[in-house]
Scaffold this motif. Sequence first.
Motif, PDB file in Angstrom:
ATOM      1  N   PRO A  20       0.801  -1.209   0.170  1.00 32.25           N
ATOM      2  CA  PRO A  20      -0.054   0.073   0.103  1.00 32.25           C
ATOM      3  C   PRO A  20       0.843   1.313   0.015  1.00 32.25           C
ATOM      4  N   VAL A  21       1.939   1.231   0.815  1.00 28.96           N
ATOM      5  CA  VAL A  21       2.870   2.416   0.896  1.00 28.96           C
ATOM      6  C   VAL A  21       3.546   2.831  -0.389  1.00 28.96           C
ATOM      7  N   ALA A  22       4.004   1.594  -1.041  1.00 34.19           N
ATOM      8  CA  ALA A  22       4.779   1.620  -2.382  1.00 34.19           C
ATOM      9  C   ALA A  22       3.778   2.089  -3.412  1.00 34.19           C
ATOM     10  N   MET A  23       2.368   1.672  -3.285  1.00 33.83           N
ATOM     11  CA  MET A  23       1.436   2.051  -4.269  1.00 33.83           C
ATOM     12  C   MET A  23       1.418   3.680  -4.239  1.00 33.83           C
ATOM     13  N   PHE A  24       1.176   4.061  -3.063  1.00 31.81           N
ATOM     14  CA  PHE A  24       0.789   5.634  -2.978  1.00 31.81           C
ATOM     15  C   PHE A  24       1.928   6.571  -3.304  1.00 31.81           C
ATOM     16  N   VAL A  25       3.066   6.064  -2.965  1.00 28.60           N
ATOM     17  CA  VAL A  25       4.339   6.626  -3.091  1.00 28.60           C
ATOM     18  C   VAL A  25       4.643   6.652  -4.607  1.00 28.60           C
ATOM     19  N   SER A  26       4.498   5.682  -5.240  1.00 33.19           N
ATOM     20  CA  SER A  26       4.945   5.425  -6.860  1.00 33.19           C
ATOM     21  C   SER A  26       3.913   6.174  -7.633  1.00 33.19           C
ATOM     22  N   SER A  27       2.732   6.173  -7.084  1.00 30.50           N
ATOM     23  CA  SER A  27       1.679   7.026  -7.848  1.00 30.50           C
ATOM     24  C   SER A  27       1.438   8.507  -7.833  1.00 30.50           C
ATOM     25  N   GLY A  28       2.304   8.962  -6.860  1.00 32.29           N
ATOM     26  CA  GLY A  28       2.567  10.257  -6.659  1.00 32.29           C
ATOM     27  C   GLY A  28       1.581  10.931  -5.981  1.00 32.29           C
ATOM     28  N   PHE A  29       0.821  10.092  -5.045  1.00 38.02           N
ATOM     29  CA  PHE A  29      -0.128  10.982  -4.062  1.00 38.02           C
ATOM     30  C   PHE A  29       0.754  11.349  -2.869  1.00 38.02           C
ATOM     31  N   GLU A  30      -0.072  12.437  -2.144  1.00 37.16           N
ATOM     32  CA  GLU A  30       0.574  13.557  -1.253  1.00 37.16           C
ATOM     33  C   GLU A  30       0.335  13.024  -0.020  1.00 37.16           C
ATOM     34  N   HIS A  31       1.339  13.003   0.788  1.00 34.95           N
ATOM     35  CA  HIS A  31       1.142  12.506   2.205  1.00 34.95           C
ATOM     36  C   HIS A  31       1.999  14.057   3.099  1.00 34.95           C
ATOM     37  N   SER A  32       1.027  14.461   4.025  1.00 35.15           N
ATOM     38  CA  SER A  32       1.403  15.859   4.290  1.00 35.15           C
ATOM     39  C   SER A  32       2.618  15.906   5.224  1.00 35.15           C
ATOM     40  N   ILE A  33       2.864  14.779   6.058  1.00 36.14           N
ATOM     41  CA  ILE A  33       3.837  14.710   6.993  1.00 36.14           C
ATOM     42  C   ILE A  33       5.332  14.373   5.994  1.00 36.14           C
ATOM     43  N   ALA A  34       5.250  13.601   5.273  1.00 32.31           N
ATOM     44  CA  ALA A  34       6.425  13.209   4.046  1.00 32.31           C
ATOM     45  C   ALA A  34       6.766  14.735   3.606  1.00 32.31           C
ATOM     46  N   ASN A  35       5.649  15.421   3.440  1.00 30.47           N
ATOM     47  CA  ASN A  35       5.787  16.918   2.694  1.00 30.47           C
ATOM     48  C   ASN A  35       6.724  17.783   3.491  1.00 30.47           C
ATOM     49  N   MET A  36       6.357  17.665   4.936  1.00 26.54           N
ATOM     50  CA  MET A  36       6.963  18.506   5.813  1.00 26.54           C
ATOM     51  C   MET A  36       8.611  18.424   5.840  1.00 26.54           C
ATOM     52  N   PHE A  37       8.988  17.304   5.520  1.00 21.28           N
ATOM     53  CA  PHE A  37      10.378  17.187   5.084  1.00 21.28           C
ATOM     54  C   PHE A  37      10.719  17.435   3.576  1.00 21.28           C
ATOM     55  N   MET A  38      10.082  17.022   2.787  1.00 20.49           N
ATOM     56  CA  MET A  38      10.458  17.057   1.344  1.00 20.49           C
ATOM     57  C   MET A  38      10.517  18.392   0.809  1.00 20.49           C
ATOM     58  N   VAL A  39       9.442  19.266   0.857  1.00 17.86           N
ATOM     59  CA  VAL A  39       9.477  20.429   0.516  1.00 17.86           C
ATOM     60  C   VAL A  39      10.429  21.502   1.255  1.00 17.86           C
ATOM     61  N   PRO A  40      10.605  21.396   2.378  1.00 13.82           N
ATOM     62  CA  PRO A  40      11.494  22.216   3.264  1.00 13.82           C
ATOM     63  C   PRO A  40      12.972  21.759   2.759  1.00 13.82           C
ATOM     64  N   ILE A  41      13.333  20.405   2.551  1.00  9.63           N
ATOM     65  CA  ILE A  41      14.607  20.424   2.232  1.00  9.63           C
ATOM     66  C   ILE A  41      15.167  20.761   0.949  1.00  9.63           C
ATOM     67  N   GLY A  42      14.035  20.905  -0.075  1.00  5.60           N
ATOM     68  CA  GLY A  42      14.290  21.580  -1.288  1.00  5.60           C
ATOM     69  C   GLY A  42      14.426  22.950  -1.100  1.00  5.60           C
ATOM     70  N   ILE A  43      13.823  23.654  -0.164  1.00  5.76           N
ATOM     71  CA  ILE A  43      13.634  25.105   0.192  1.00  5.76           C
ATOM     72  C   ILE A  43      15.210  25.354   0.636  1.00  5.76           C
ATOM     73  N   ALA A  44      15.540  24.380   1.587  1.00  2.91           N
ATOM     74  CA  ALA A  44      16.942  24.568   2.196  1.00  2.91           C
ATOM     75  C   ALA A  44      18.281  24.559   1.183  1.00  2.91           C
ATOM     76  N   ILE A  45      17.956  23.570   0.312  1.00  2.00           N
ATOM     77  CA  ILE A  45      19.084  23.407  -0.529  1.00  2.00           C
ATOM     78  C   ILE A  45      19.021  24.537  -1.497  1.00  2.00           C
ATOM     79  N   HIS A  46      17.893  25.101  -1.966  1.00  5.77           N
ATOM     80  CA  HIS A  46      18.018  26.232  -2.714  1.00  5.77           C
ATOM     81  C   HIS A  46      18.451  27.485  -1.944  1.00  5.77           C
ATOM     82  N   SER A  47      18.218  27.581  -0.711  1.00  5.40           N
ATOM     83  CA  SER A  47      18.424  28.827   0.057  1.00  5.40           C
ATOM     84  C   SER A  47      19.994  28.883   0.528  1.00  5.40           C
ATOM     85  N   PHE A  48      20.590  27.432   0.921  1.00  2.00           N
ATOM     86  CA  PHE A  48      21.783  27.293   1.630  1.00  2.00           C
ATOM     87  C   PHE A  48      22.917  26.778   1.140  1.00  2.00           C
TER      88      PHE A  48
END
Length: 304
Positions: free
Chosen positions: A199-227
């Motif tokens: 079930p987890v592999a299915m939602f991840v591979s299909s691009g579904f959105e998990h709010s807690i995962a995004n709390m890391f994934m988007v901020p890490i992108g922001i941090a890389i871009h900024s720092f």
Amino acid sequence: MKNSSGDQQQTAATPTTFQNAEAFGLAKVAKSPWQSFILSIFAGAFIAIAFVFYITVTNGSTMGWGMTRFIGGIAFSLGLILVVVCGTELFTSTVLTSIPWAQKKVKTTTQLRCWARVYAGNLVGALLMVFLIMSARMFELNDGQWGLSAMKLAQHKIHHTWSQAFTLGILCNMLVCLAVWMTFATKDILTKSLLMILPVAMFVSSGFEHSIANMFMVPIGIAIHSFAPDSFYVALNLDPQQFADLTVSNFVFHNLIPVTLGNIVGGGVFVGIGFWLVEQGKLTLGTDGASHGTITSRVEPKND
């Protein structure tokens, strides 16, 4: 004869999957606020670790789009496995407190306070991992391709329309809560872990959105871009302005809010309330209904 009767009594006493789900929800709100918050920090960190694993195993893959995402999804399942096996508190499964709430065993205010502290703890854990990953300079892995993949993935997430992000959030947490729901059917740790992988592999591979995962994934992108240092962009022959839209406001309003609301609907309503309604249907069956599968009586709700 004696043994047979004892076996029947033992079988009758075995909790159903729904009863285990109810107990799961009640246990969430019964924890002390401090214990719940600390366990939530762990869960946020575990999900972040899983996304680090995802980026690493998919970076530079030549297996093709589908298989690469499938392998990444299997890697990401580590996060939910750690959450369940270690007994931590993850917001997206905590919404299953909707079951005892629907049964009027949990007050709305109690449930919302539980959700709020788990959500806040998950955010702290995710951001702590952002700090550690940046300090470890993992964005430089594979000649900077790791960091580039992280920024591209983060940027993709903030470009969904509001309704798209909301719907992807619903789909995601349906799968997450169904994965957790299956674990209620067994006490064996290995079985629980294996049940959650697909079930987890299915939602991840299909691009579904998990709010807690995004709390890391988007901020890490922001941090890389900024720092990230200028040498990082020079090595990739990359203009930092390509990722200028990676901002906190874009993340919060274009991704985090709609995805969080979608996660609540997908897990708390579609799965939690959905199975509760099924259970209510069982309770309204009369003697004939139990035999023939038709509803013959109706239980009226009690007045408060």
